[in-house]
Design a protein around this motif. Structure first.
Motif: not given
Length: 372
Positions: A154, A156, A166, A168-170, A181-183, A189, A201
């Motif tokens: 994954l 971003a 975006i 971060s993502c994990c 996901l963070s924004t 989300r 979502d």
């Protein structure tokens, strides 16, 4: 104080003179916690391995090997066994670390009748590029994450032409079809890839923010977000707080722990120093009881997951450990606040009460004292 410094790599003089390319931009343990890998902005990967010692009272690490992964502007990485996933601005690479043993044939003397034997001469680590993904992104890669089964990646990217981007993502710790996901708008989300693309979502997490002003969006931006290993909660970090969320309650966080209380009245000063765009990592320990994140002024924070304590520790190149409890205590004003020495990247050990914290070009290990 329950925590103490156990080891460090670096020294005060080199950290004072650290240039931009030497700054550590990522750090991660492998799943078993036997190896630690870090990357710097020059694109170097440096691996440390667990050091076997009967005398040591806590886990120790030693230099293992290093390689040049990318050109400058190296960003996040993830360790999986002896595979290293790394990225710079746009190219993602998967490296394989293999042990290579060099042997030579040893023959017996002319007077003896014996078979030649192979003797080990040298044992080294041989890095090889396992796979390269050169065309996934057109903008700067913001974050990468490997799935639990290690079959999916994954990533971003930083999109500057849209209002919400975006940060971060994990992946979920157990389900490879779910990720977080963070924004930069402070929202989280939860996404399920099995749901149709038009509305993927599962849950949007958000909270009621204070009065709007010039700094509102900047301080609301989420630096990092992580699942708890128990998979029941998630945690997020922004400029002034660490928040924990119940996956079943999206409206408000369960706990909110203030961070950087000393700089709450220094937002103009932080803006001038371009600190409001810093991205501090967030890590949750294996028991899901502790959160780890960085700060300014050569300090980092160890936070109780239920919001009952927030211990701030000072980095040190000596065996002396200093720190203070900050939760519910009015922060002492600091007139000469040091924004240069910031602990942007930190990580919890996957099985033990051990944390790794970086500041500029130096690496520190802290361990929890054993109960007597």
């Amino acid at each position: 104080m329950d925590w103490q410094i156990s080891q460090f790599f670096g020294d005060k003089s080199s950290m004072d003179k650290a240039c931009d390319e030497d700054i550590i931009s990522a750090v991660a343990f492998n799943r078993e916690g036997t190896h630690l890998c870090l990357g710097d902005k020059a694109g170097r990967l440096i691996l440390f391995s667990e050091k076997e010692s009967r005398k040591a009272t806590c886990k120790q690490f030693q230099y293992f090997t290093e390689l040049q992964s990318h050109v400058q502007d190296f960003d996040p990485l993830k360790r999986r066994n002896l595979y290293v996933l790394s990225t710079n601005d746009k190219i993602i690479k998967l490296w394989k670390m293999s042990e290579k043993v060099i042997k030579k044939v040893i023959k017996g003397s002319d007077k003896e009748l014996s078979m030649p034997v192979l003797q080990k001469v040298e044992e080294t680590i041989y890095p090889s590029l396992h796979k390269c993904f050169p065309s996934l992104h057109t903008s700067k890669v913001k974050a990468i994450s490997a799935s639990h089964n290690e079959e999916f990646l994954l990533s971003a990217e930083e999109e500057k032409d849209i209002k919400e981007a975006i940060s971060s993502c994990c992946f979920h710790p157990n389900h490879d079809n779910v990720f977080l996901l963070s924004t930069n708008m402070g929202t989280l989300r939860l996404v399920d890839t099995r749901v149709r693309v038009t509305n993927p979502d599962l849950v949007n997490f958000g909270y009621t923010q204070g009065p709007k002003n010039f700094f509102s969006e900047l301080i609301a931006s989420c630096h990092d977000a992580k699942f708890f290993p128990n998979a029941n909660y998630i945690a997020s970090r922004d400029v002034l707080a660490v928040r924990t969320w119940d996956l079943r309650v999206a409206e408000q966080p369960v706990t909110t722990v203030p961070i950087n209380s000393q700089v709450k009245g220094k937002l103009c000063e932080m803006y001038e120093n371009e600190c409001l765009w810093d991205q501090f990592s967030l890590s949750v320990n294996a028991s899901s009881k502790m959160l780890l994140t960085g700060s300014y002024h050569s300090a980092f924070n160890i936070i109780d997951a239920e919001g009952r304590s927030n211990l701030q520790l000072d980095l040190s190149f000596s065996k002396k450990t200093t720190g203070r409890e900050t939760l519910g205590i009015k922060a002492e004003p600091i007139t000469d606040y040091d924004y240069k020495f910031k602990t942007l990247k930190s990580i919890c050990h996957p099985t033990q009460d051990l944390v790794a914290v970086t500041c500029l070009n130096s690496l520190f290990f802290y361990t929890k004292k054993k109960a007597i």
